[in-house]
Design an enzyme around this catalytic site. Structure first.
Site, mmCIF file in Angstrom:
data_model
loop_
_atom_site.group_PDB
_atom_site.id
_atom_site.type_symbol
_atom_site.label_atom_id
_atom_site.label_comp_id
_atom_site.label_asym_id
_atom_site.label_seq_id
_atom_site.Cartn_x
_atom_site.Cartn_y
_atom_site.Cartn_z
ATOM 1 N N GLU A 1 0.807 -1.219 0.000
ATOM 2 C CA GLU A 1 0.000 0.000 0.000
ATOM 3 C C GLU A 1 0.847 1.279 0.000
ATOM 4 O O GLU A 1 0.604 2.191 -0.799
ATOM 5 C CB GLU A 1 -0.923 -0.026 1.217
ATOM 6 C CG GLU A 1 -2.103 0.872 1.085
ATOM 7 C CD GLU A 1 -2.473 1.486 2.413
ATOM 8 O OE1 GLU A 1 -2.087 0.933 3.457
ATOM 9 O OE2 GLU A 1 -3.124 2.541 2.395
ATOM 10 N N THR B 1 2.006 -8.069 -0.978
ATOM 11 C CA THR B 1 1.659 -8.016 0.447
ATOM 12 C C THR B 1 1.525 -9.426 0.989
ATOM 13 O O THR B 1 0.688 -10.198 0.515
ATOM 14 C CB THR B 1 0.344 -7.243 0.696
ATOM 15 O OG1 THR B 1 -0.281 -7.778 1.878
ATOM 16 C CG2 THR B 1 -0.668 -7.395 -0.430
ATOM 17 N N MET C 1 1.472 -13.351 11.009
ATOM 18 C CA MET C 1 1.429 -11.965 10.536
ATOM 19 C C MET C 1 0.009 -11.580 10.142
ATOM 20 O O MET C 1 -0.836 -12.447 9.890
ATOM 21 C CB MET C 1 2.405 -11.762 9.389
ATOM 22 C CG MET C 1 3.833 -11.611 9.886
ATOM 23 S SD MET C 1 4.994 -11.143 8.601
ATOM 24 C CE MET C 1 6.411 -10.708 9.627
ATOM 25 N N GLY C 2 -0.215 -10.292 10.028
ATOM 26 C CA GLY C 2 -1.541 -9.772 9.691
ATOM 27 C C GLY C 2 -1.776 -8.518 10.494
ATOM 28 O O GLY C 2 -2.302 -8.571 11.598
ATOM 29 N N ASP D 1 0.398 -10.088 3.793
ATOM 30 C CA ASP D 1 -0.839 -10.122 4.574
ATOM 31 C C ASP D 1 -2.081 -10.318 3.701
ATOM 32 O O ASP D 1 -3.158 -10.565 4.224
ATOM 33 C CB ASP D 1 -1.020 -8.799 5.342
ATOM 34 C CG ASP D 1 0.033 -8.577 6.412
ATOM 35 O OD1 ASP D 1 0.836 -9.492 6.647
ATOM 36 O OD2 ASP D 1 0.049 -7.482 7.011
ATOM 37 N N ARG E 1 8.005 -14.912 6.032
ATOM 38 C CA ARG E 1 8.361 -14.155 4.827
ATOM 39 C C ARG E 1 9.625 -14.685 4.166
ATOM 40 O O ARG E 1 10.021 -14.175 3.108
ATOM 41 C CB ARG E 1 8.554 -12.672 5.176
ATOM 42 C CG ARG E 1 7.286 -12.004 5.596
ATOM 43 C CD ARG E 1 7.254 -10.503 5.420
ATOM 44 N NE ARG E 1 8.508 -9.809 5.464
ATOM 45 C CZ ARG E 1 8.708 -8.641 6.091
ATOM 46 N NH1 ARG E 1 7.713 -8.078 6.754
ATOM 47 N NH2 ARG E 1 9.859 -8.047 6.043
HETATM 48 O O1 F6P Z 1 3.210 -5.550 6.085
HETATM 49 C C1 F6P Z 1 3.729 -6.841 6.062
HETATM 50 C C2 F6P Z 1 4.326 -7.191 7.398
HETATM 51 O O2 F6P Z 1 4.934 -8.451 7.290
HETATM 52 C C3 F6P Z 1 3.334 -7.149 8.544
HETATM 53 O O3 F6P Z 1 2.579 -8.319 8.646
HETATM 54 C C4 F6P Z 1 4.254 -6.906 9.717
HETATM 55 O O4 F6P Z 1 3.592 -6.232 10.746
HETATM 56 C C5 F6P Z 1 5.322 -6.048 9.145
HETATM 57 O O5 F6P Z 1 5.337 -6.259 7.765
HETATM 58 C C6 F6P Z 1 6.703 -6.317 9.706
HETATM 59 O O6 F6P Z 1 7.563 -5.372 9.185
HETATM 60 P P1 F6P Z 1 9.141 -5.373 9.314
HETATM 61 O O7 F6P Z 1 9.683 -6.339 8.297
HETATM 62 O O8 F6P Z 1 9.530 -3.973 9.016
HETATM 63 O O9 F6P Z 1 9.483 -5.818 10.700
#
Ligand code: F6P
Length: 343
Positions: free
Chosen positions: A104, A127, A171-172, A129, A276
């Site tokens: 986004e 995304t 995550m979410g 999520d 991820r």
């Molecule tokens: O927006 C995707 C996401 O994986 C969310 O689920 C999570 O809150 C955030 O990114 C984590 O971000 P970072 O990689 O900056 O810790």
């Protein structure tokens, strides 16, 4: 035509497959040339550019992460930021258009660059999520659900051995798609999502009913879930680059509350970034490759300000404005469907 590609925001499995799909389609069908901007918008702002010839994308569809790296940089900030500076950098490097692969924040910035500066940008939704509207699924989501489901399966056997309650956090941030799908796949006894706050009494009632049947309760909770009496999501790790609270840890709040109220020994597991990492699933490789190919076709058609998207099983295009205008939330009907199996 020379096209620059960037990957921005939180990474997810499939980014490299998009890059490969775009480069191969562009080279084979449109006689295009490619470069990569490193570290997302930061590479655009700082002119950090690497060549992306066909041999650079060999074998990439199965590789996790992004060979271009990623960051949460805002292209309107910094010395080289803003549409005028960016257009100057593009001109001096002979780059005609940008393919921005991001969520986004990335796509909103892309739309502003198109609207305010006439920068030629096409978007690809990214995304983990699955929270972007206008696309039925985004690549990386399927892989994350697989990883979370395997974790739930594993936690269930150790829960059974000890008669414990397991709370698995996935995550979410704003939406509970990973929790809903992995929870259903793994046969969770309760699924807690940001869209549906619940009271601790309700959660404990589900846990006790599972225990009373002689089973070990397994609960899946999305990081953005809040109890009915919480004003906001649980966050104790400060803010990210976009001033959003860093989430994570709601499972660790719930476990002692459940243990205290039910007397059932409870343990929390936070899956975090493991969701991820690693290689994308076959589904995500295919989706990402198709989106990458379609993005190059969109550049060829001068579809600036548009985003490629999955509609059913077809790849389509929507305006980035439409795609970033709303969140893809779990509808109540999907939650109610899963909730029949709770407790
Ligand atoms: O927006 C995707 C996401 O994986 C969310 O689920 C999570 O809150 C955030 O990114 C984590 O971000 P970072 O990689 O900056 O810790």
């Amino acid at each position: 035509m020379k096209i620059g590609i960037l990957t921005s925001g939180g990474d997810c499995p499939g980014l490299n497959a998009v890059i490969r799909g775009a480069v191969l389609r562009g080279v084979i069908s449109h006689d295009a040339e490619f470069v990569g901007f490193r570290w997302g918008w930061r590479g655009v702002v700082e002119g950090d550019i690497v060549p992306l010839p066909r041999q650079e994308v060999r074998g990439l569809s199965r590789q996790g992460g992004t060979i271009l790296h990623s960051s949460r940089t805002n292209p309107f900030e910094g010395e080289g930021g803003g549409p005028e500076n960016i257009q100057r950098m593009l001109d001096s490097n002979g780059i005609d258009a940008i393919i921005a692969i991001g969520g986004e924040g990335t796509l909103t910035a892309a739309r502003r660059l198109v609207d305010e500066g006439g920068i030629k940008v096409v978007g690809v939704p990214k995304t983990i999520d699955n929270d972007l509207a206008s696309t039925d699924y985004s690549f990386g989501f399927d892989t994350a659900v697989e990883i979370a489901t395997e974790a739930i399966d594993r936690l269930r056997t150790t829960a059974d051995s000890h008669g414990r309650c397991m709370i698995v956090e996935v995550m979410g941030r704003h939406v509970g798609w990973i929790a809903l799908h992995s929870g259903m796949a793994g046969g969770a006894h309760a699924i807690l999502v940001p869209e549906q706050p619940q009271s601790i009494e309700q959660i404990c009632a589900w846990v006790e009913s599972v225990r009373d049947r002689g089973r070990a309760p397994v609960i899946v909770v999305a990081e953005g879930f809040r109890l009915s009496d919480m004003d906001s999501e649980h966050s104790h790790k400060g803010l990210d680059a976009f001033n959003r609270p860093r989430l994570g840890g709601i499972a660790e709040i719930l476990a002692p509350m459940i243990e205290e109220r039910t007397g059932i020994e409870s343990r929390a597991t936070v899956l975090g970034h493991i969701q991820r990492g690693g290689a994308p699933s076959a589904y995500d490789r295919v989706l990402a490759t198709r989106l990458g190919m379609a993005a190059v076709d969109a550049v060829h058609d001068h579809a600036w300000g548009e985003m490629v998207t999955l509609r059913g099983t077809d790849i389509a295009r929507v305006s980035i404005r439409e795609a970033t205008g709303a969140l893809n939330v779990v509808p109540p009907s999907r939650y109610d469907e899963a909730a029949v199996l709770f407790g």
